[in-house]
Motif scaffolding. Structure first.
Motif, PDB file in Angstrom:
ATOM      1  N   LEU A 143       0.836  -1.204   0.000  1.00 23.99           N
ATOM      2  CA  LEU A 143       0.000   0.000   0.000  1.00 23.99           C
ATOM      3  C   LEU A 143       0.871   1.254   0.000  1.00 23.99           C
ATOM      4  N   PRO A 144       0.528   2.233  -0.834  1.00 24.38           N
ATOM      5  CA  PRO A 144       1.300   3.489  -0.855  1.00 24.38           C
ATOM      6  C   PRO A 144       1.122   4.265   0.451  1.00 24.38           C
ATOM      7  N   VAL A 145       2.125   5.079   0.783  1.00 22.33           N
ATOM      8  CA  VAL A 145       2.132   5.844   2.031  1.00 22.33           C
ATOM      9  C   VAL A 145       1.903   7.318   1.710  1.00 22.33           C
ATOM     10  N   GLN A 146       1.010   7.951   2.458  1.00 21.17           N
ATOM     11  CA  GLN A 146       0.755   9.370   2.228  1.00 21.17           C
ATOM     12  C   GLN A 146       1.949  10.199   2.710  1.00 21.17           C
ATOM     13  N   LYS A 147       2.332  11.176   1.891  1.00 26.32           N
ATOM     14  CA  LYS A 147       3.437  12.069   2.238  1.00 26.32           C
ATOM     15  C   LYS A 147       2.952  13.512   2.106  1.00 26.32           C
ATOM     16  N   GLN A 148       3.204  14.274   3.156  1.00 24.28           N
ATOM     17  CA  GLN A 148       2.855  15.689   3.118  1.00 24.28           C
ATOM     18  C   GLN A 148       4.020  16.496   3.667  1.00 24.28           C
ATOM     19  N   GLN A 149       3.849  17.781   3.777  1.00 26.17           N
ATOM     20  CA  GLN A 149       4.938  18.670   4.181  1.00 26.17           C
ATOM     21  C   GLN A 149       5.568  18.196   5.494  1.00 26.17           C
ATOM     22  N   GLY A 150       6.907  18.081   5.465  1.00 21.36           N
ATOM     23  CA  GLY A 150       7.646  17.644   6.643  1.00 21.36           C
ATOM     24  C   GLY A 150       7.985  16.171   6.652  1.00 21.36           C
ATOM     25  N   ASP A 151       7.293  15.351   5.820  1.00 18.87           N
ATOM     26  CA  ASP A 151       7.556  13.907   5.768  1.00 18.87           C
ATOM     27  C   ASP A 151       8.814  13.612   4.954  1.00 18.87           C
ATOM     28  N   THR A 152       9.435  12.468   5.269  1.00 18.21           N
ATOM     29  CA  THR A 152      10.669  12.069   4.586  1.00 18.21           C
ATOM     30  C   THR A 152      10.368  11.098   3.452  1.00 18.21           C
ATOM     31  N   VAL A 153      11.040  11.277   2.333  1.00 19.80           N
ATOM     32  CA  VAL A 153      10.941  10.339   1.207  1.00 19.80           C
ATOM     33  C   VAL A 153      12.336   9.830   0.874  1.00 19.80           C
ATOM     34  N   PHE A 154      12.387   8.644   0.238  1.00 21.91           N
ATOM     35  CA  PHE A 154      13.659   7.996  -0.017  1.00 21.91           C
ATOM     36  C   PHE A 154      13.870   7.736  -1.505  1.00 21.91           C
ATOM     37  N   ALA A 155      15.123   7.801  -1.912  1.00 23.76           N
ATOM     38  CA  ALA A 155      15.483   7.544  -3.307  1.00 23.76           C
ATOM     39  C   ALA A 155      15.046   6.145  -3.720  1.00 23.76           C
ATOM     40  N   GLY A 156      14.558   6.033  -4.956  1.00 19.45           N
ATOM     41  CA  GLY A 156      14.164   4.733  -5.493  1.00 19.45           C
ATOM     42  C   GLY A 156      12.699   4.417  -5.330  1.00 19.45           C
ATOM     43  N   THR A 157      12.011   5.125  -4.383  1.00 15.66           N
ATOM     44  CA  THR A 157      10.570   4.911  -4.217  1.00 15.66           C
ATOM     45  C   THR A 157       9.824   5.648  -5.341  1.00 15.66           C
ATOM     46  N   ILE A 158       8.540   5.313  -5.511  1.00 16.74           N
ATOM     47  CA  ILE A 158       7.780   5.852  -6.656  1.00 16.74           C
ATOM     48  C   ILE A 158       6.696   6.803  -6.189  1.00 16.74           C
ATOM     49  N   ASN A 159       6.724   8.013  -6.725  1.00 17.01           N
ATOM     50  CA  ASN A 159       5.666   8.991  -6.469  1.00 17.01           C
ATOM     51  C   ASN A 159       4.452   8.606  -7.311  1.00 17.01           C
ATOM     52  N   GLN A 160       3.321   8.371  -6.658  1.00 16.95           N
ATOM     53  CA  GLN A 160       2.180   7.824  -7.390  1.00 16.95           C
ATOM     54  C   GLN A 160       1.186   8.868  -7.886  1.00 16.95           C
ATOM     55  N   LYS A 161       0.754   9.802  -7.014  1.00 13.16           N
ATOM     56  CA  LYS A 161      -0.380  10.643  -7.409  1.00 13.16           C
ATOM     57  C   LYS A 161      -0.059  12.125  -7.507  1.00 13.16           C
ATOM     58  N   GLY A 162       0.374  12.729  -6.412  1.00 12.38           N
ATOM     59  CA  GLY A 162       0.500  14.173  -6.396  1.00 12.38           C
ATOM     60  C   GLY A 162       1.845  14.687  -6.876  1.00 12.38           C
ATOM     61  N   SER A 163       1.901  15.964  -7.185  1.00 15.40           N
ATOM     62  CA  SER A 163       3.159  16.641  -7.515  1.00 15.40           C
ATOM     63  C   SER A 163       3.681  17.295  -6.236  1.00 15.40           C
ATOM     64  N   VAL A 164       4.937  17.068  -5.927  1.00 16.76           N
ATOM     65  CA  VAL A 164       5.514  17.608  -4.699  1.00 16.76           C
ATOM     66  C   VAL A 164       6.887  18.208  -4.989  1.00 16.76           C
ATOM     67  N   GLN A 165       7.340  19.027  -4.044  1.00 16.49           N
ATOM     68  CA  GLN A 165       8.696  19.554  -4.071  1.00 16.49           C
ATOM     69  C   GLN A 165       9.425  19.024  -2.838  1.00 16.49           C
ATOM     70  N   ILE A 166      10.654  18.585  -3.057  1.00 18.98           N
ATOM     71  CA  ILE A 166      11.416  17.928  -1.993  1.00 18.98           C
ATOM     72  C   ILE A 166      12.724  18.674  -1.769  1.00 18.98           C
TER      73      ILE A 166
END
Length: 726
Positions: A268-291
């Motif tokens: 299951l995909p994990v919700q990410k919002q402002q302040g959350d950490t993301v990791f290289a190699g994972t796949i952005n599924q729905k929204g457009s974000v700035q990191i």
């Protein structure tokens, strides 16, 4: 490198070099790991040492793309030489086997066709053999060069000057077809072997393919596309739906869902919002974000995983050390056997003693290649480590992978391993005579705010959500395995387990004790809050059991393993958790040193112990165990100590890791048996032991084919691990 003896030569040369502490060469992985003193020797000097015996190493920074291009070019050249040798060997074989007495010019035609096979397609064997001979060493190149070289020179002599043997009543036989077919077969075998070895490292390529090569970055309000290597810390990376995350960073703007299955294994995909950490190699599924880029290049979690897999694939299992010793003396022993074979045929041979002596000696030299021996262990390790990585099981070294198959006892830490490690406050029971509960709650909250223990964090979160403000204590002290103590305005307070209060002589009201017992029977942890005279309250903290915990423990039992649970929690809570997940053996109220002592106790009983943990308090036990396994969401120190790290905090992965080890070691044993059995059977056959009884003499061409087949079969057997069900 063409065989295990090559790797052994490089390794021994480097290990005798001043300034080198240890060098390990992996034949299958084509890698060198060397620990050296930079003040005494430089990488360039290490390279010169390797070049002296006919090899080379890459010491400059090389990207994976450049490395793959080099390997592809080398494989393409080997393919060209194999096709060239095969195309010329076919007419030589037909002439030599079926028309050797038909045409007067037949020998000259075979000489003209065989010479380029020997001098161009087979050049590598002679160059390598000469480089080894200059240092008094021998390897597979030596065996091939001697066998084909002697046969070729003997055949040229008989072609140019046949009268020498005719005048002595002997037939001037030529063996051009043997030379041509042997080289063609060996080149074909090496080509198939290289292709199979390349497939054995496919896991690394899959991991490397997870990182994008280009990335969009916002600088000074302008969006630009850069190479991944050009991204700097603090850069604002723009990520669109469907794209892979290129760096480790923090979401600065936008909301999205990210597929982190390559790290956690969770579908299951994990919700990410402002302040959350993301990791290289994972796949952005729905929204457009700035990191905001926090880790780039070799510092990302993906890069660390790739490095760990590479180092594990390049490391050596304990059994490989014995194989290396055998490989080191194997070629010289074969050379001695070849000389004895030639001498025996000259002394005891029949009418065609010289022909039989030459054919048998060539067969011995060709068939006894130690390639299969050298490939037996490292190819299985490479495929096993890669298979583990694909399943979220990161293996630090080959030793951990090999040892895991012997494990018959598994110790599981409770918190964070069997349970989620995310406790929360569920119940609060106050003493009947406790006055000013609001003030006491503030003091209790202020104490727990000073502690980093998971239970303390649960209390902190519970009261923080209620808007509590923490006070600064006059003094604070953490009591390992018991709880904490602090002083406010000269009054000392305690927070911890029943054992702490009894040690301090604190009175425990009966109704609080009964409440604690009931909470513990419900698999909740009871935390007492007290002043120096009496207990004031008991708080219940519950850490939910992981959904797959019972299934994972069942899988361990089905694998024939004894399962033990250790915890610093009280006996009642431990018993309730053990009952729910199906663990028969458990120990409660243990300090970190007690866990390590329990590991030693099992080891003293003759058990091979695997310890599974996730926290700092597990580090000592992890280091003591025969095999240490860390849950991927645990602390850095636990993962640093552990030989195996599970990217998913899922106990079913522990059983899979043990099954993977068993399958890998079984494959190694099969490979070694085939390699040794092949040589034990084939060398005597090549020497002609059956000739006095059956008249059978092994043809050198068949010997060449058998040698090529032995290496390919070992690598192919290792590749079967890729489809093994875990």
């Amino acid at each position: 490198m063409t065989c295990a003896s090559c790797a052994n030569s490089i390794q021994s040369m480097l290990n005798t070099r001043e300034g080198v502490a240890e060098a390990n060469v992996n034949f299958a992985g084509k890698t060198l790991q060397v620990a050296f003193n930079e003040k005494e020797v430089t990488p360039a000097q290490l390279r010169e040492t390797v070049q002296e015996i006919g090899f080379d190493i890459l010491i400059e920074e090389t990207t994976q793309e450049e490395l793959e291009e080099r390997q592809a070019n080398a494989l393409a050249q080997l393919r060209r030489k194999t096709i060239f040798a095969g195309a010329l060997a076919l007419p030589v074989f037909v002439l030599g086997m079926f028309f050797h007495d038909t045409f007067a010019w037949g020998n000259w035609a075979m000489l003209i066709l065989t010479a380029p096979i020997l001098l161009w397609a087979g050049q590598r064997f002679f160059v390598g053999a000469w480089a080894q001979a200059r240092h008094g060493r021998a390897n597979m190149d030596t065996l091939v060069a001697l066998s084909t070289g002697i046969a070729f020179v003997f055949s040229v002599f008989n072609t140019v000057y046949p009268e020498f043997f005719l005048q002595r009543g002997l037939m001037p036989h030529v063996y051009f077809e043997a030379v041509a077919v042997i080289i063609a077969f060996i080149l074909l075998g090496k080509y198939l072997e290289e292709g199979a070895k390349d497939r054995s490292s496919s896991a690394i390529k899959k991991l490397m393919g997870l990182q994008p090569k280009t990335v969009r970055v916002l600088r000074s309000g302008t969006e630009m596309e850069l190479k991944i290597e050009e991204v700097q810390l603090g850069d604002r990376v723009v990520l669109l739906p469907g794209e892979r995350v290129p760096i480790d960073g923090q979401v600065a703007a936008g909301t999205t869902y990210v597929d982190e299955s390559m790290l956690s294994g969770e579908p299951l995909p994990v919700q990410k919002q402002q302040g959350d950490t993301v990791f290289a190699g994972t796949i952005n599924q729905k929204g457009s974000v700035q990191i905001i880029a926090q880790k780039t290049g070799g510092e990302t979690m993906l890069a660390h995983i790739i490095k760990m897999v590479q180092e594990a694939q390049g490391s050596k299992a304990p059994v490989q050390k014995l194989v290396d010793k055998i490989a080191g003396i194997f070629v010289p022993v074969v050379l001695v056997i070849a000389v004895l074979t030639f001498a025996a045929w000259l002394v005891f041979g029949g009418q065609a003693y010289l022909t039989e002596a030459l054919l048998s000696t060539i067969s011995v030299l060709v068939i006894a290649c130690p390639c299969a021996l050298g490939l037996a262990t490292p190819t299985a390790i490479m495929v096993g480590v890669g298979r583990g990585a694909e399943n979220g099981i990161l293996i630090k070294d080959a030793e951990s992978l090999e040892h895991a198959h012997k494990v018959n006892a598994v110790i599981l830490d409770k918190t964070g391993t069997i349970t989620l490690g995310k406790p929360s406050v569920t119940d609060v029971v106050w003493a009947q005579d406790a006055a000013d509960q609001a003030k006491l709650e503030t003091l209790f909250f202020s104490m727990e705010a000073q502690s980093e223990h998971p239970i303390a964090q649960a209390v902190y979160t519970f009261y923080k959500e209620q808007g509590q403000q923490a006070l600064q204590p006059d003094t604070f002290n953490s009591l390992t395995g018991l709880g904490i103590e602090a002083a406010f305005d000269g009054t000392r307070y305690l927070a911890g387990n029943e054992k702490l209060l009894r040690q301090q002589g604190v009175e425990l009201p009966e109704h609080l004790l009964q409440a604690a017992r009931q909470l513990q029977e419900d698999a909740k942890t009871a935390i007492f809050f007290a002043n120096p005279e009496q207990a004031l309250a008991v708080f219940a903290v519950s850490d939910p059991i992981k959904p797959a915990a019972a299934e994972g423990i069942k899988a361990l039992h089905e694998a024939g393993l004894d399962v033990y649970m250790l915890t610093g929690d009280n006996a009642q809570t431990a018993a309730a958790v053990a009952r729910q997940v199906g663990v028969e053996h458990y120990q409660a109220e243990l300090m970190p040193t007690d866990k390590a002592d329990f590991v030693k106790r099992l080891q003293a009983e003759g058990k091979v112990v695997a310890m599974v943990g996730d926290g700092i308090n597990d580090a000592q036990a992890l280091a003591t165990a025969d095999v240490s396994i860390a849950m991927g969401q645990g602390t850095d120190i636990a993962m640093e100590v552990a030989g195996i790290t599970l990217m998913r905090s899922d106990l079913t992965q522990v059983a899979k890791a043990v099954k993977l080890s068993r399958a890998t070691v079984s494959t190694i044993h099969q490979n070694l048996f085939w390699a040794f059995f092949y040589n034990v059977i084939c060398i005597p056959l090549a020497a002609g032991v059956l000739f006095p009884f059956t008249g059978f003499l092994l043809n050198p061409m068949i010997a060449g084919g058998a040698m090529a087949l032995s290496s390919v079969s070992v690598v192919t057997n290792s590749l079967r691990l890729r489809s093994k069900k875990l």
